[in-house]
Motif scaffolding. Structure first.
Motif, PDB file in Angstrom:
ATOM      1  N   VAL A   1      -4.737  -0.493  -8.404  1.00 21.56           N
ATOM      2  CA  VAL A   1      -3.327  -0.884  -8.287  1.00 21.56           C
ATOM      3  C   VAL A   1      -2.562   0.124  -7.455  1.00 21.56           C
ATOM      4  CG1 VAL A   1      -1.198  -1.301  -9.580  1.00 21.56           C
ATOM      5  CG2 VAL A   1      -3.367  -2.181 -10.432  1.00 21.56           C
ATOM      6  N   ILE A   2      -2.883   1.428  -7.651  1.00 17.26           N
ATOM      7  CA  ILE A   2      -2.214   2.471  -6.850  1.00 17.26           C
ATOM      8  C   ILE A   2      -2.501   2.265  -5.373  1.00 17.26           C
ATOM      9  CG2 ILE A   2      -2.282   4.932  -6.277  1.00 17.26           C
ATOM     10  CD1 ILE A   2      -2.532   5.529  -9.246  1.00 17.26           C
ATOM     11  N   GLU A   3      -3.754   1.968  -5.022  1.00 21.92           N
ATOM     12  CA  GLU A   3      -4.101   1.758  -3.617  1.00 21.92           C
ATOM     13  C   GLU A   3      -3.394   0.523  -3.060  1.00 21.92           C
ATOM     14  OE1 GLU A   3      -8.565   3.746  -3.779  1.00 21.92           O
ATOM     15  OE2 GLU A   3      -8.325   1.640  -3.240  1.00 21.92           O
ATOM     16  N   ALA A   4      -3.358  -0.556  -3.854  1.00 14.50           N
ATOM     17  CA  ALA A   4      -2.671  -1.765  -3.391  1.00 14.50           C
ATOM     18  C   ALA A   4      -1.181  -1.505  -3.234  1.00 14.50           C
ATOM     19  CB  ALA A   4      -2.912  -2.909  -4.375  1.00 14.50           C
ATOM     20  N   ASN A   5      -0.612  -0.763  -4.188  1.00 18.44           N
ATOM     21  CA  ASN A   5       0.811  -0.419  -4.115  1.00 18.44           C
ATOM     22  C   ASN A   5       1.091   0.434  -2.889  1.00 18.44           C
ATOM     23  OD1 ASN A   5       3.582  -0.029  -5.325  1.00 18.44           O
ATOM     24  ND2 ASN A   5       2.875   2.090  -5.374  1.00 18.44           N
ATOM     25  N   ALA A   6       0.190   1.397  -2.627  1.00 16.09           N
ATOM     26  CA  ALA A   6       0.358   2.271  -1.464  1.00 16.09           C
ATOM     27  C   ALA A   6       0.238   1.490  -0.166  1.00 16.09           C
ATOM     28  CB  ALA A   6      -0.678   3.398  -1.512  1.00 16.09           C
ATOM     29  N   GLU A   7      -0.700   0.530  -0.117  1.00 13.68           N
ATOM     30  CA  GLU A   7      -0.858  -0.274   1.102  1.00 13.68           C
ATOM     31  C   GLU A   7       0.410  -1.073   1.399  1.00 13.68           C
ATOM     32  OE1 GLU A   7      -4.359  -2.646   1.214  1.00 13.68           O
ATOM     33  OE2 GLU A   7      -3.574  -3.989   2.759  1.00 13.68           O
ATOM     34  N   ARG A   8       0.982  -1.651   0.321  1.00 13.93           N
ATOM     35  CA  ARG A   8       2.222  -2.410   0.521  1.00 13.93           C
ATOM     36  C   ARG A   8       3.350  -1.501   1.007  1.00 13.93           C
ATOM     37  NH1 ARG A   8       6.548  -2.699  -2.348  1.00 13.93           N
ATOM     38  NH2 ARG A   8       5.589  -1.624  -4.121  1.00 13.93           N
ATOM     39  N   LYS A   9       3.502  -0.350   0.334  1.00 14.40           N
ATOM     40  CA  LYS A   9       4.563   0.580   0.730  1.00 14.40           C
ATOM     41  C   LYS A   9       4.367   1.076   2.158  1.00 14.40           C
ATOM     42  CE  LYS A   9       6.151   2.525  -3.672  1.00 14.40           C
ATOM     43  NZ  LYS A   9       6.329   3.789  -4.430  1.00 14.40           N
TER      44      LYS A   9
ATOM     45  N   GLY B   1       2.783  -0.393   4.632  1.00 20.39           N
ATOM     46  CA  GLY B   1       3.085  -1.459   5.593  1.00 20.39           C
ATOM     47  C   GLY B   1       4.574  -1.648   5.771  1.00 20.39           C
ATOM     48  N   THR B   2       5.309  -1.631   4.642  1.00 21.04           N
ATOM     49  CA  THR B   2       6.770  -1.780   4.715  1.00 21.04           C
ATOM     50  C   THR B   2       7.388  -0.608   5.459  1.00 21.04           C
ATOM     51  OG1 THR B   2       6.764  -2.966   2.619  1.00 21.04           O
ATOM     52  CG2 THR B   2       8.864  -2.057   3.344  1.00 21.04           C
ATOM     53  N   TRP B   3       6.893   0.593   5.168  1.00 20.75           N
ATOM     54  CA  TRP B   3       7.447   1.780   5.829  1.00 20.75           C
ATOM     55  C   TRP B   3       7.131   1.780   7.321  1.00 20.75           C
ATOM     56  CZ3 TRP B   3       5.702   5.973   8.572  1.00 20.75           C
ATOM     57  CH2 TRP B   3       6.600   7.049   8.716  1.00 20.75           C
ATOM     58  N   ALA B   4       5.939   1.311   7.691  1.00 21.15           N
ATOM     59  CA  ALA B   4       5.593   1.243   9.117  1.00 21.15           C
ATOM     60  C   ALA B   4       6.544   0.295   9.847  1.00 21.15           C
ATOM     61  CB  ALA B   4       4.146   0.787   9.293  1.00 21.15           C
TER      62      ALA B   4
ATOM     63  N   GLN C   1      11.709  10.793   4.114  1.00 21.22           N
ATOM     64  CA  GLN C   1      12.375  10.746   2.819  1.00 21.22           C
ATOM     65  C   GLN C   1      12.417   9.332   2.256  1.00 21.22           C
ATOM     66  OE1 GLN C   1      16.227  12.534   3.313  1.00 21.22           O
ATOM     67  NE2 GLN C   1      15.441  14.155   4.622  1.00 21.22           N
ATOM     68  N   VAL C   2      11.759   8.410   2.930  1.00 21.49           N
ATOM     69  CA  VAL C   2      11.821   7.000   2.562  1.00 21.49           C
ATOM     70  C   VAL C   2      10.496   6.563   1.929  1.00 21.49           C
ATOM     71  CG1 VAL C   2      12.095   4.654   3.424  1.00 21.49           C
ATOM     72  CG2 VAL C   2      13.482   6.509   4.387  1.00 21.49           C
ATOM     73  N   ALA C   3      10.584   5.852   0.815  1.00 18.59           N
ATOM     74  CA  ALA C   3       9.416   5.190   0.195  1.00 18.59           C
ATOM     75  C   ALA C   3       8.311   6.174  -0.181  1.00 18.59           C
ATOM     76  CB  ALA C   3       8.872   4.104   1.118  1.00 18.59           C
TER      77      ALA C   3
ATOM     78  N   VAL D   1      -0.700  -8.449  -5.708  1.00 15.89           N
ATOM     79  CA  VAL D   1      -0.548  -7.443  -4.651  1.00 15.89           C
ATOM     80  C   VAL D   1      -1.409  -7.803  -3.447  1.00 15.89           C
ATOM     81  CG1 VAL D   1      -0.993  -5.047  -4.034  1.00 15.89           C
ATOM     82  CG2 VAL D   1       0.137  -5.590  -6.190  1.00 15.89           C
ATOM     83  N   ARG D   2      -2.666  -8.199  -3.719  1.00 19.02           N
ATOM     84  CA  ARG D   2      -3.551  -8.560  -2.603  1.00 19.02           C
ATOM     85  C   ARG D   2      -3.040  -9.798  -1.868  1.00 19.02           C
ATOM     86  NH1 ARG D   2      -7.380  -6.668  -6.318  1.00 19.02           N
ATOM     87  NH2 ARG D   2      -7.666  -8.705  -7.260  1.00 19.02           N
ATOM     88  N   LEU D   3      -2.479 -10.765  -2.614  1.00 20.01           N
ATOM     89  CA  LEU D   3      -1.949 -11.967  -1.985  1.00 20.01           C
ATOM     90  C   LEU D   3      -0.771 -11.628  -1.074  1.00 20.01           C
ATOM     91  CD1 LEU D   3      -1.879 -15.057  -1.717  1.00 20.01           C
ATOM     92  CD2 LEU D   3      -0.364 -15.102  -3.702  1.00 20.01           C
ATOM     93  N   LEU D   4       0.127 -10.779  -1.576  1.00 18.29           N
ATOM     94  CA  LEU D   4       1.292 -10.403  -0.770  1.00 18.29           C
ATOM     95  C   LEU D   4       0.878  -9.663   0.494  1.00 18.29           C
ATOM     96  CD1 LEU D   4       3.790  -9.272  -3.554  1.00 18.29           C
ATOM     97  CD2 LEU D   4       3.906 -11.351  -2.177  1.00 18.29           C
ATOM     98  N   SER D   5      -0.168  -8.829   0.385  1.00 13.78           N
ATOM     99  CA  SER D   5      -0.595  -8.061   1.553  1.00 13.78           C
ATOM    100  C   SER D   5      -1.297  -8.929   2.584  1.00 13.78           C
ATOM    101  CB  SER D   5      -1.518  -6.923   1.119  1.00 13.78           C
ATOM    102  OG  SER D   5      -2.735  -7.431   0.587  1.00 13.78           O
ATOM    103  N   SER D   6      -1.735 -10.127   2.193  1.00  7.39           N
ATOM    104  CA  SER D   6      -2.452 -10.994   3.135  1.00  7.39           C
ATOM    105  C   SER D   6      -1.556 -12.058   3.764  1.00  7.39           C
ATOM    106  CB  SER D   6      -3.614 -11.693   2.415  1.00  7.39           C
ATOM    107  OG  SER D   6      -3.126 -12.646   1.479  1.00  7.39           O
ATOM    108  N   ARG D   7      -0.315 -12.138   3.302  1.00  4.93           N
ATOM    109  CA  ARG D   7       0.579 -13.196   3.764  1.00  4.93           C
ATOM    110  C   ARG D   7       1.743 -12.635   4.558  1.00  4.93           C
ATOM    111  NH1 ARG D   7      -1.297 -18.519   3.224  1.00  4.93           N
ATOM    112  NH2 ARG D   7      -2.748 -18.529   1.468  1.00  4.93           N
ATOM    113  N   ASP D   8       2.242 -13.426   5.480  1.00  4.35           N
ATOM    114  CA  ASP D   8       3.505 -13.117   6.136  1.00  4.35           C
ATOM    115  C   ASP D   8       4.621 -13.367   5.132  1.00  4.35           C
ATOM    116  OD1 ASP D   8       5.357 -12.712   8.436  1.00  4.35           O
ATOM    117  OD2 ASP D   8       5.815 -14.818   8.037  1.00  4.35           O
ATOM    118  N   GLN D   9       5.395 -12.327   4.848  1.00  2.00           N
ATOM    119  CA  GLN D   9       6.363 -12.399   3.762  1.00  2.00           C
ATOM    120  C   GLN D   9       7.464 -13.424   4.024  1.00  2.00           C
ATOM    121  OE1 GLN D   9       5.950 -10.397   0.825  1.00  2.00           O
ATOM    122  NE2 GLN D   9       3.997 -10.409   1.897  1.00  2.00           N
ATOM    123  N   LEU D  10       7.736 -13.736   5.287  1.00  2.00           N
ATOM    124  CA  LEU D  10       8.838 -14.634   5.619  1.00  2.00           C
ATOM    125  C   LEU D  10       8.438 -16.101   5.535  1.00  2.00           C
ATOM    126  CD1 LEU D  10      11.778 -14.157   6.422  1.00  2.00           C
ATOM    127  CD2 LEU D  10      11.103 -14.352   8.807  1.00  2.00           C
ATOM    128  N   THR D  11       7.264 -16.431   6.078  1.00  2.00           N
ATOM    129  CA  THR D  11       6.875 -17.832   6.186  1.00  2.00           C
ATOM    130  C   THR D  11       5.829 -18.258   5.162  1.00  2.00           C
ATOM    131  OG1 THR D  11       5.100 -17.347   7.771  1.00  2.00           O
ATOM    132  CG2 THR D  11       7.314 -17.745   8.664  1.00  2.00           C
TER     133      THR D  11
END
Length: 657
Positions: free
Chosen positions: A24-32, A34-37, A69-71, A205-215
């Motif tokens: 879960v930590i790794e999935a959480n880190a991947e999401r963060k 990606g968002t930070w990038a 200082q973000v995320a 978490v895995r589903l969110l990381s594989s999908r375009d968040q908008l569409t």
């Protein structure tokens, strides 16, 4: 015995939960990460140049200082598109150490190759300046066009996250011990429920990381993984699949006019339309920006056409955002070819070529790739390159074609005609390169240059000769045409009455509001105005007097039909000439090429003749001998005009004049 069982359970539980926590930590880190990038791409000005140079500007440094200082980010590194490190956020004040150029090269290269993040969980308890638990996340940096331009290695402090799970574990252990003492079954149920919840969390978490968040469609990386898996499993045959590239027409206008909220809502609208159209044999993704792709695995071409038309119809339905109805359209390129040996990249490239052609055709349409289309687009790109090289490599030239007075056969002026060399001594036809220059936004600068060259040349001619210059609709759009003409006249010293500016009727029809004031201002300068190609549009008589044109140039199509058996074209031409004279306009007949045409025209009371029969367009240095040896003199000396006729160019290089 019970306590031993409880101890074993707790040890096993801790091992299982610890592994789940790491996941879960790794999935959480991947999401963060990606968002930070994405935050980094949007916040750092000119990030692409920073990736290339590795030397931040003051503005970029300020953003970098804020970014760490973000995320939970306390450090990051940038890698270029060749997986070489170019910047370390906490070492901006000193150069990279020897060997740093290959730091984490393997992970960065993996990200660039696959498009997938690489997550590495690290124990920092034995390291200086590191949290107890942190993640090094390698994430692709994607441009606005959806292309990877580098990699960012994000250092994320995960100590608080781990502490949270550890606290929860301790609470669970205490509660579990108490409950097990009372009953064996309750802790087992609690454990099962907890594990299920964690599994669901991980799956989410895995589903969110594989999908375009908008569409809600697959993102770029997941799409290519899905395609590869389908190919490996034999569920997809590219030879039987249609590759469909989709681009939202003028999406930037929606964003700029109505804001990003409206733009996001319209992207969702397009994503929903695509999702509703898919079958289990289709794969679709948002590649980035306003670009989408569909691979339809088992449709024949008629079914693909129905899919495209359904999509276009669905997307064209209005979308309401804050009370505003937004409408948009799609440009679509399709590649559908059973030819073996073409991989996905090649098929996508050909679909992209078809999409490019759809945009050239005015958008809101779709085009299927054909081999000749690739040659056509390659030719267009070559012409675009020649246009870009026009000024730096002196490929632009101005040639001049004479205008002859009908009654005296004397030269009265010249029309300035733009020429573009391909670099090998051949000229690209104006009918080919001028529209491309207009679409590329280069025609205003080119038109200003032609005006400058023409006025500088004309001032060296005898005072009774004028120069005529064609204007493009794009020159009026800039709103600086009048100032440009005035400046050229002042620099050259040419009298305004010796400059004639040609405007086509279609320009007046398409953008009358933008032109009317500028035409009046040009008239006030004292230059002459000519309506060019009269007879090819609506031939509205209102334009002739409304804009105070001084000259009417009759399209060459009338001359080409003048010598036929049907005399109607002659009557129409005679009427046009009479109309022009009644409106105090000089009338020029264009496109004269043969003796028979000259004889037919001599019975009409025209003013000026123009065409290859009397002279081909020629460079400025050839004008002096031509001016001194008028057509009348040439005819008396026995057919020098026919020598000129024999020199007229053949094929597509011929000008409309």
């Amino acid at each position: 015995m019970l306590f031993a069982f409880i101890a074993v359970m707790l040890v096993v539980g801790k091992f299982v939960i610890s592994g789940a926590v790491d996941d879960v930590i790794e999935a959480n880190a991947e999401r963060k990460a990606g968002t930070w990038a994405s935050y980094l791409v949007k916040s750092v000005p000119d990030l692409q140049n920073l990736i290339k140079s590795g030397e931040p500007t003051a503005a970029q440094t300020a953003v970098i200082d804020k970014a760490v200082q973000v995320a939970d980010v306390f450090r990051f590194k940038l890698f270029d598109e060749e997986a070489r490190v170019v910047l370390i956020s906490d070492e901006l004040d000193r150069p990279l150490e020897a060997g740093a150029k290959t730091d984490h090269n393997g992970n960065a290269l993996t990200v660039l190759t696959t498009g997938n993040p690489v997550i590495d969980l690290q124990d920092g308890r034995q390291k200086d300046n590191r949290p107890d638990l942190y993640v090094e996340a390698y994430v692709p940096i994607v441009s606005a066009a959806g292309q990877p331009i580098g990699v960012v290695e994000v250092y994320l402090d995960q100590t608080p996250v781990a502490a949270l799970f550890e606290r929860n574990y301790l609470y669970l252990v205490g509660a579990l011990g108490l409950v097990v003492l009372a009953s064996f079954g309750v802790p087992f149920v609690a454990y099962v429920l907890k594990m299920r919840q964690q599994v669901r969390t991980g799956e989410k978490v895995r589903l969110l990381s594989s999908r375009d968040q908008l569409t809600g469609l697959h993102n770029r990386a997941t799409f290519f993984h899905k395609v590869k898996d389908a190919l490996d499993a034999g569920d997809l045959d590219l030879g039987k699949a249609a590759v469909i590239f989709i681009d939202l027409d003028k999406f930037k206008t929606i964003n700029d006019t109505f804001g990003h909220k409206a733009g996001d809502e319209f992207l969702r609208h397009v994503g929903n339309a695509i999702s509703r159209s898919l079958t289990p044999d289709d794969l679709a993704a948002r590649l980035g920006g306003d670009e989408f792709i569909i691979i339809s695995g088992k449709r024949d071409m008629p079914a693909v056409e129905r899919l495209i038309e359904d999509l276009r119809e669905a997307v064209s339905e209005p979308v309401r955002v804050d009370g505003i109805a937004l409408t948009g359209h799609l440009s679509i390129g399709v590649h559908f070819d059973p030819a073996p040996g073409l991989d996905l990249k090649e098929r996508m490239h050909k679909a992209d070529i078809a999409l490019y052609q759809a945009k050239l055709m005015g958008r809101n349409t779709w085009v299927r790739f054909t081999p000749d289309l690739e040659e056509k687009i390659a030719r267009r790109q070559f012409v675009e390159e020649c246009i870009v090289a026009g000024f730096p490599q002196n490929r632009f030239e101005v040639h001049y074609q004479p205008l002859i007075e009908q009654t005296t056969l004397k030269v009265v002026g010249f029309e300035a005609l733009l020429r573009l060399s391909d670099g090998d001594g051949n000229y690209i036809p104006p009918a080919e390169f001028v529209p491309i220059a207009e679409e590329a936004g280069e025609i205003a600068a080119i038109g200003a240059w032609v005006l400058d060259q023409a006025t500088r040349s004309a001032v060296t001619w005898p005072d009774h000769l004028f120069v005529s210059v064609n204007l493009s609709a794009r020159q009026f759009e800039e709103g600086t045409l009048v100032a440009c003409v005035k400046a050229c006249l002042e620099r050259s010293g040419l009298a305004p009455e010796r400059l004639e500016l040609e405007v086509t009727e279609n320009m007046l029809i398409e953008q009358e509001d933008k032109i009317i004031h500028q035409l009046n201002a040009l008239n006030a300068l004292g230059v002459s105005l000519a309506m060019d190609d009269f007879g090819t549009g609506y031939s509205s008589l209102g334009y002739l007097w409304k804009y105070k044109f001084n000259k009417l140039k009759v399209d060459r199509s009338f001359v080409s039909s003048l010598t036929g058996a049907d005399s109607k074209s002659r009557h129409v031409l005679d009427t046009i000439i009479s109309l022009g004279h009644r409106l105090d306009m000089t009338v020029t007949i264009e496109g004269i090429e043969t003796e028979a045409q000259v004889e037919a025209l001599n019975s009409l009371s025209c003013d000026h003749f123009q065409g290859f029969y009397y002279g081909v367009p020629m460079p400025a240095q050839e004008l002096a001998p031509f001016i001194s040896n008028t057509i009348e003199t040439a005819r008396r000396k026995g057919g020098a005009h026919k020598l000129r006729l024999a020199e007229k160019p053949e094929g597509p290089a011929r000008d409309a004049g």
